[in-house]
Structures are given as structure tokens and as C-alpha cells.
Design an enzyme around this catalytic site. Sequence first.
Site, short mmCIF file in Angstrom:
data_model
loop_
_atom_site.label_atom_id
_atom_site.label_comp_id
_atom_site.label_asym_id
_atom_site.label_seq_id
_atom_site.Cartn_x
_atom_site.Cartn_y
_atom_site.Cartn_z
N GLN A 99 0.76 -1.28 -0.15
CA GLN A 99 -0.07 -0.15 0.06
C GLN A 99 0.86 1.23 -0.02
O GLN A 99 0.22 2.29 0.20
CB GLN A 99 -1.01 0.02 1.07
CG GLN A 99 -1.86 -1.05 1.29
CD GLN A 99 -2.64 -1.26 2.60
OE1 GLN A 99 -2.39 -0.48 3.54
NE2 GLN A 99 -3.37 -2.44 2.61
N HIS A 163 -0.86 -0.02 5.84
CA HIS A 163 -1.20 0.89 6.86
C HIS A 163 -0.41 2.14 7.07
O HIS A 163 -0.09 2.33 8.28
CB HIS A 163 -1.63 -0.06 8.07
CG HIS A 163 -2.80 -1.03 8.05
ND1 HIS A 163 -3.22 -1.65 9.06
CD2 HIS A 163 -3.45 -1.35 6.97
CE1 HIS A 163 -4.24 -2.42 8.63
NE2 HIS A 163 -4.24 -2.10 7.39
N TYR A 265 -8.02 6.45 20.93
CA TYR A 265 -9.08 6.19 19.89
C TYR A 265 -9.36 4.49 20.19
O TYR A 265 -10.14 3.91 19.42
CB TYR A 265 -9.11 6.47 18.57
CG TYR A 265 -9.39 7.95 18.73
CD1 TYR A 265 -10.83 8.43 18.40
CD2 TYR A 265 -8.58 9.06 19.12
CE1 TYR A 265 -11.26 9.84 18.63
CE2 TYR A 265 -8.96 10.47 19.27
CZ TYR A 265 -9.91 10.71 18.94
OH TYR A 265 -10.38 12.22 19.20
#
Length: 384
Positions: A99, A163, A265
Amino acid sequence: MHEASKPLSIAVLAGIATCGTALATVAVGAEVIEESLSTEHLELRLERIADGLENPWAVTMLPDGRFLVTERPGRLALIDEDGNITHLEGVPEVSAQGQGGLLDVTLHPRYGDGEHDWLYFSWSKPGDGGTATALSRARLSDDALSDVETLFEQDRFSGPGRHYGSRLAWLPDETLLMSIGDRGTPERAQAADDHAGSVLRLAADGSVPDDNPFTDDDATLAEIFTLGNRNIQGMVVTEQGEVWATEHGPFGGDELNLIVAGENYGWPEVSQGRDYGTREPIGEDSLPGMQDPIHVFEAPFAPSGLAQVTSATFGEWKGDLLAGGLRGERLYRLSIEGEQVADSEVVLDGQIGRIRGVHQGHDGAIYLINDEAQGSLYRLRPVE
């Protein structure tokens, strides 16, 4: 050598677009993909400005109306109003495995005054042990980048090649937010001594602002703004100064989050997604001391690209968020009231494939790119 590709074969009559007024029907070089798309409040026209882009990742509009589009294999495309593409020299060598590659691009908030004519871009840098998410800036000089300098690279090079996060967004104080994904190792997102799985806040020169939330915490890297983020690939700072981000879950659990300095988070201790292999839940739905998502998208979505509608041209959409999706091939309109999604609507559903980037230009139109081997730059605006 730079190279220029041919403009689109379908050309139509010129028009003039002005932010805050009715946008022109069609501009030079644009190919009409959808003459009229019906939404809850508006009739929209979808146009293709340029094609032949290899896995484009981000788009931003220059003050003169041209566009910069990153292509993941490591090219930066300069596109004029007729769809002509010039690939700029001077881009650093990226790692385009998995990616990785040349990723986001944004302009300094005062770009155009000469002194601050910097463009900033994120990329996956190869090095010993794998790759790292990096941030550089450069000046645009004819058909090349000049004064290229690397401002930041994450604290460790690693595999696997996924990622990277890499979305960039400017805060009102002209500090820069940058997301970094967990790099495929979930527990890294909870490690305070690791840049992976976080949002960073940097000064325009790459240094650490004195008022970052963890500057007085020796156990936490000073660049970190938030922790516990799996892989943010959509991020925008609204006119109100709020930071909103869309974040990839694992199998499902894609999130819309309100990003607040110093908060955690939750990933991977908290997630509404499931394991890819077993389909078993990952972590808890909610835990004390960790921020819950404002909204969880219906799977499959895979969010990438986020913008706020600020142009009065879009009428009742003004202030809403537009969120793109890769796997879902959708563009969602999200109406925010307080800290809740009061209304959502599917604006695009498969018309351009995998939506990678969403950007509002200074002309008031919405620009999109799709993640394809032969990708394109699109414009979305109301029918006059």
C-alpha cells in the site's frame, strides 16, 4: 525527463466557475460522465477532467486552477484545465510495494504569497528494516520540484508494507496533522513510544510544537497528537476548527471520529470490526478512557478521502462532510449536528469505482480521484 500525456479526447465548450456563485455547466476538456445525478437536495453533474493516472492517491488545487495529483508508484502529476498531464521531476524514490508509495499532498495555508509557496507530501520511505511513513516539502518550479527537504520520518522502519495512514490536514494555527497507520501490527497503536497508529502534529518546518499534548510526558513521543488509530485515510479540519477523520476498521468497523488532542481511540482494544480470518470480534465495543466513534459505516466501505462542503454553491449541503470509500465505491454525505451524524446520504454508488481522494477546490467544486491502474480526476458540482 518529464512527460505530458494527451488530454481527454472528448472536449466541450468552456465555462467559468466562481466560488459562491452558480458553477458553470462544463469546462474545457471535461467529459460528462453523468449529466444529472439526483440527490436529496441537489441535481449534480459528474465530469472527468483527466484520465490515465496510475493509482492516484490525493488531489489538491493550485491557486491558478491547475491540480496536483499524487500517483502511488511515485509520480506527481500536474494537470491543467484541459486535462493535460505533466509528471514533475524531483520526487524522492518511494517504496511502492503493497500500500506504499507517493501518498497525500497539500499546500501551505498561505501558498501563493511567495514566502510560503511550499507543497507538502507524505510517502513511504525505504530503509533498513522495511519502510516508514515520511513527510517532505518542496517548491514547484516549472515542471519540477525544487528545494525538496524531508521534514519527518516515523521512528522505525518496518514491514509489512501497509497501513501507512499519511493523510495531511492543516489546523487554524498553521500546524500540520499527519496520520500514521498501525503498519499492520495492531498493538503498535497503543504504544506511546511508537509513531505507528497515531495522528501527529507538526510545525510547518517539521519541528514539534511546544503545546503538543504529550511534550511533558517522557514516555510518549512528542509528535503524537492522538493514539489508538488503526489507519486514518480521510481527514479534514472544518471551518469551525474541528478535526474529523475516517478510519479503516478490520473486517467492518470503519469509523468516523472527531479527533481531539491527547485522546486514545482504542484500536485494537476497542473495535466494532471483526478478525479477517475467524470473523470473531476484535476487542470491546467500548472501554473507559477511550474515545468511541461518532459513526460506524455500513460494511463494506473502506473509507478514504474526506472533505467539508464550504461553498454556498451546494446550498443545504454547506457544512456537511463528504466521505469516499474504496471497497464500497461510494461517496457519502454526512450532516453533522454537534457530535452526531444527523443525516447521511449516498451521493455516488459505483459510478467512478474505488474512491481514494475527495477535495473541495477554491472554485467551490468537489474533486475526486479513483484508485485504479488507469485512474481519473473527476469533478462533481450542481447542475446550473
